[in-house]
Design a protein around this motif. Structure first.
Motif, PDB file in Angstrom:
ATOM      1  N   VAL A 118       0.836  -1.209   0.000  1.00 22.28           N
ATOM      2  CA  VAL A 118       0.000   0.000   0.000  1.00 22.28           C
ATOM      3  C   VAL A 118       0.868   1.256   0.000  1.00 22.28           C
ATOM      4  O   VAL A 118       0.622   2.209  -0.746  1.00 22.28           O
ATOM      5  N   THR A 119       1.899   1.267   0.831  1.00 22.85           N
ATOM      6  CA  THR A 119       2.779   2.440   0.881  1.00 22.85           C
ATOM      7  C   THR A 119       3.532   2.607  -0.434  1.00 22.85           C
ATOM      8  O   THR A 119       3.768   3.740  -0.871  1.00 22.85           O
ATOM      9  N   ALA A 120       3.889   1.487  -1.079  1.00 18.65           N
ATOM     10  CA  ALA A 120       4.570   1.561  -2.374  1.00 18.65           C
ATOM     11  C   ALA A 120       3.664   2.190  -3.424  1.00 18.65           C
ATOM     12  O   ALA A 120       4.113   3.015  -4.233  1.00 18.65           O
ATOM     13  N   ILE A 121       2.393   1.821  -3.406  1.00 20.05           N
ATOM     14  CA  ILE A 121       1.442   2.389  -4.374  1.00 20.05           C
ATOM     15  C   ILE A 121       1.274   3.889  -4.152  1.00 20.05           C
ATOM     16  O   ILE A 121       1.318   4.687  -5.092  1.00 20.05           O
ATOM     17  N   VAL A 122       1.111   4.285  -2.884  1.00 21.28           N
ATOM     18  CA  VAL A 122       0.921   5.710  -2.572  1.00 21.28           C
ATOM     19  C   VAL A 122       2.155   6.520  -2.935  1.00 21.28           C
ATOM     20  O   VAL A 122       2.062   7.604  -3.528  1.00 21.28           O
ATOM     21  N   SER A 123       3.336   6.004  -2.598  1.00 23.53           N
ATOM     22  CA  SER A 123       4.562   6.755  -2.887  1.00 23.53           C
ATOM     23  C   SER A 123       4.831   6.841  -4.384  1.00 23.53           C
ATOM     24  O   SER A 123       5.359   7.845  -4.876  1.00 23.53           O
ATOM     25  N   THR A 124       4.448   5.801  -5.135  1.00 19.80           N
ATOM     26  CA  THR A 124       4.625   5.836  -6.588  1.00 19.80           C
ATOM     27  C   THR A 124       3.678   6.858  -7.216  1.00 19.80           C
ATOM     28  O   THR A 124       4.054   7.577  -8.144  1.00 19.80           O
ATOM     29  N   CYS A 125       2.465   6.929  -6.692  1.00 23.12           N
ATOM     30  CA  CYS A 125       1.485   7.890  -7.216  1.00 23.12           C
ATOM     31  C   CYS A 125       1.848   9.327  -6.871  1.00 23.12           C
ATOM     32  O   CYS A 125       1.592  10.247  -7.656  1.00 23.12           O
ATOM     33  N   THR A 126       2.432   9.517  -5.707  1.00 19.67           N
ATOM     34  CA  THR A 126       2.738  10.879  -5.257  1.00 19.67           C
ATOM     35  C   THR A 126       4.191  11.282  -5.504  1.00 19.67           C
ATOM     36  O   THR A 126       4.509  12.467  -5.561  1.00 19.67           O
ATOM     37  N   GLY A 165       8.492   3.989  -4.262  1.00 17.64           N
ATOM     38  CA  GLY A 165       8.010   5.063  -5.131  1.00 17.64           C
ATOM     39  C   GLY A 165       8.985   6.203  -5.255  1.00 17.64           C
ATOM     40  O   GLY A 165       9.125   6.806  -6.327  1.00 17.64           O
ATOM     41  N   ASP A 166       9.674   6.529  -4.141  1.00 12.30           N
ATOM     42  CA  ASP A 166      10.654   7.620  -4.190  1.00 12.30           C
ATOM     43  C   ASP A 166      11.762   7.297  -5.176  1.00 12.30           C
ATOM     44  O   ASP A 166      12.344   8.182  -5.800  1.00 12.30           O
ATOM     45  N   LYS A 167      12.040   6.013  -5.349  1.00 11.90           N
ATOM     46  CA  LYS A 167      13.104   5.598  -6.259  1.00 11.90           C
ATOM     47  C   LYS A 167      12.628   5.487  -7.700  1.00 11.90           C
ATOM     48  O   LYS A 167      13.357   5.848  -8.631  1.00 11.90           O
ATOM     49  N   LEU A 168      11.393   5.000  -7.899  1.00 11.72           N
ATOM     50  CA  LEU A 168      10.940   4.648  -9.249  1.00 11.72           C
ATOM     51  C   LEU A 168       9.945   5.612  -9.886  1.00 11.72           C
ATOM     52  O   LEU A 168       9.751   5.588 -11.093  1.00 11.72           O
ATOM     53  N   SER A 169       9.286   6.429  -9.087  1.00 11.43           N
ATOM     54  CA  SER A 169       8.253   7.300  -9.642  1.00 11.43           C
ATOM     55  C   SER A 169       8.855   8.429 -10.474  1.00 11.43           C
ATOM     56  O   SER A 169       9.782   9.113 -10.031  1.00 11.43           O
ATOM     57  N   PRO A 170       8.335   8.662 -11.678  1.00  9.51           N
ATOM     58  CA  PRO A 170       8.811   9.800 -12.492  1.00  9.51           C
ATOM     59  C   PRO A 170       8.437  11.139 -11.873  1.00  9.51           C
ATOM     60  O   PRO A 170       8.925  12.180 -12.303  1.00  9.51           O
ATOM     61  N   LEU A 171       7.578  11.113 -10.830  1.00  5.46           N
ATOM     62  CA  LEU A 171       7.205  12.336 -10.125  1.00  5.46           C
ATOM     63  C   LEU A 171       8.178  12.666  -9.005  1.00  5.46           C
ATOM     64  O   LEU A 171       8.132  13.758  -8.436  1.00  5.46           O
ATOM     65  N   SER A 172       9.052  11.720  -8.677  1.00  2.63           N
ATOM     66  CA  SER A 172       9.979  11.907  -7.561  1.00  2.63           C
ATOM     67  C   SER A 172      11.118  12.855  -7.926  1.00  2.63           C
ATOM     68  O   SER A 172      11.726  12.737  -8.992  1.00  2.63           O
TER      69      SER A 172
END
Length: 485
Positions: A118-126, A165-172
């Motif tokens: 769940v935290t991975a999904i939220v961090s990837t989205c944000t 997410g902090d590592k993989l999200s293009p929004l990071s």
């Protein structure tokens, strides 16, 4: 002493303060459990004295420290904003909403693995580890506390998911800045990171799944959950409207709006919801935002609510982040004294001369990234410093820039939260309520990145370079494109 008398230490002399500082950290923090703030100051004094012996003035250390604080000011403001968010999300019923339905839906055996997912999904989205940990992460910690599960394991799962997410999200911002610093394409950088992120995630899911299966739900544990559900029902009106502050954070992040503005808007919305739906007074709204939420702010007698529930819900507020901010200042004093002493630079320059194989180059850059982020607590500065040190070394070994940018992420981005003297480390420990060294063994995704990165490097001669991208691959692609034309 004039500026002309400033000298650089030899490698042997540079090792002296570094060994002393490591001893202070390992013995003082790890063994004797002394306050980390004081240990940071002691270690900083060691480097400051050493810098003075080699001609550097005290004023220079203060100047460097001021520059670091100026650079980190946005992060410090976000730190306070998360405290504000937790306090207002508590009084509005947003976090209690997640806790209530989490307790009803989640089987204790699957909490750890769900905390990661769940935290991975939220961090990837944000695109933010802090936002994910400070919102859904806090709710998950509350659920674990109510279920009497291990807070260390839960925190490790939350941190793992947050940094996925902090590592993989293009929004990071870290994902963008690491690829920029290394000179690699953003989406090629993300694609290349899958080599370490996928196996790290698989290992994390397997470990959290099997650790969760060892949980034995006792009657007392189930009674505690029922008590919590009843207590939350008495305190809050769990209308779906209370989810609006969370929606604002996710939407604002996806739209790439300024995080401070998004967090502030979410907090204001939460205060309005508390005013109209939870019957909170205006005075209590501001008190919750500044000093933190307390159940006495709602129209329910504290005598009717158990101490466990009060301990669970009474938290947040700007004041809750004061200790973390002081910690940041101590960390920056240490980092500034270390930088001025030049000890780390001297040692790294020597190390580079011994790097011959692909494995040794990648491993050295990983260790350097980990060391530098723990000394500077500034990812952006660390990225460019690592590129300055290893950029040409990677090219000489025919290694594509995406290898370097991945090494930066695996050694800098996802490991910063593990140590108690970095800004991210302070944030995670303060927000989740678990010490860094307690959740460190369970931050499996974070640890896996640096392990798998090193393995790809050392195994490259035996795996035909699997997981390693070569510079000449671009040349071959270019030649294929010309032939096709």
């Amino acid at each position: 002493m004039s500026q002309n008398e400033v000298r650089r230490p030899t490698v042997g002399m540079a090792m002296v303060p570094i060994v002393l500082a490591l001893a202070i950290f390992i013995i003082g923090i790890g063994v004797l459990k002394f306050q980390a703030e004081l240990m940071l100051i002691f270690a900083g004094v060691v480097f400051a004295i050493f810098a003075g012996l080699y001609g550097h003035k005290w004023e220079k250390i203060i100047t460097v420290m001021g520059e670091k604080i100026k650079t980190a000011l946005p992060a410090i403001l976000i730190l306070f904003s998360i405290g504000l968010l937790i306090g207002t999300w508590m009084i509005s019923g947003t976090i209690p909403f997640f806790v209530y339905y989490g307790l009803e839906i989640i089987d204790p055996a699957y909490l750890y693995v769900l905390a990661f997912l769940v935290t991975a999904i939220v961090s990837t989205c944000t695109g933010t580890s802090w936002g994910a940990a400070g919102t859904i992460g806090v709710a998950l910690m509350s659920i674990a506390q109510t279920m009497d599960l291990s807070l260390a394991v839960t925190a490790g799962a939350v941190v793992s998911g947050a940094y996925f997410g902090d590592k993989l999200s293009p929004l990071s911002d870290t994902t963008n800045m690491s690829s920029l610093a290394a000179g690699s394409n953003l989406y090629e950088h993300i694609k290349h990171m899958l080599y370490t992120s996928v196996p790290s995630s698989i290992v994390a899911i397997i470990v959290f799944y099997f650790v969760g299966l060892q949980i034995d739900s006792s009657p007392g544990q189930l009674n505690s959950i029922d008590e919590m559900l009843t207590g939350i029902n008495e305190l809050f009106i769990l209308n779906p409207v209370v989810l609006l502050p969370a929606v604002i954070v996710i939407t604002g992040s996806l739209m790439k709006k300024n995080p401070l503005i998004v967090l502030f808007c979410s907090a204001i919305t939460a205060m309005l919801i508390a005013l109209f739906f939870q019957s909170a007074s205006v005075a209590n709204l501001f008190t919750a935002a500044v000093e933190g939420f307390n159940i006495e702010m709602l129209a329910v007698s504290p005598d009717l609510i158990s101490e466990d529930i009060q301990e669970l819900l009474n938290r947040g507020g700007l004041y809750s982040m004061y200790n973390a901010t002081f910690f940041v200042f101590c960390a920056f004093f240490f980092a500034s004294a270390l930088e001025v002493s030049q000890t780390l630079n001297v040692i790294l320059e020597k190390v580079i001369t011994y790097l011959k194989s692909i494995g040794s180059v990648i491993f050295a850059s990983l260790i350097t990234g980990f060391a530098v982020i723990n000394c500077t607590s500034n990812a952006l500065v660390t990225y460019f410093l690592i590129n300055d040190i290893y950029g040409d070394v990677y090219k000489k070994r025919n290694l594509h820039p995406t290898n370097l940018s991945r090494s930066m992420e695996d050694s800098v981005t996802i490991t910063e939260a593990l140590m108690p003297w970095t800004v991210s480390g302070v944030f995670m420990a303060t927000t989740l309520g678990v010490g860094n060294f307690e959740f460190l063994p369970w931050a499996i995704f974070n640890l896996g990145g640096i392990v798998f990165s090193a393995l790809y490097g050392f195994l490259a001669p035996y795996t035909n370079g699997f997981g390693i991208r070569k510079l000449d691959e671009d040349v071959k692609k270019g030649e294929t494109s010309k032939e096709a034309m």
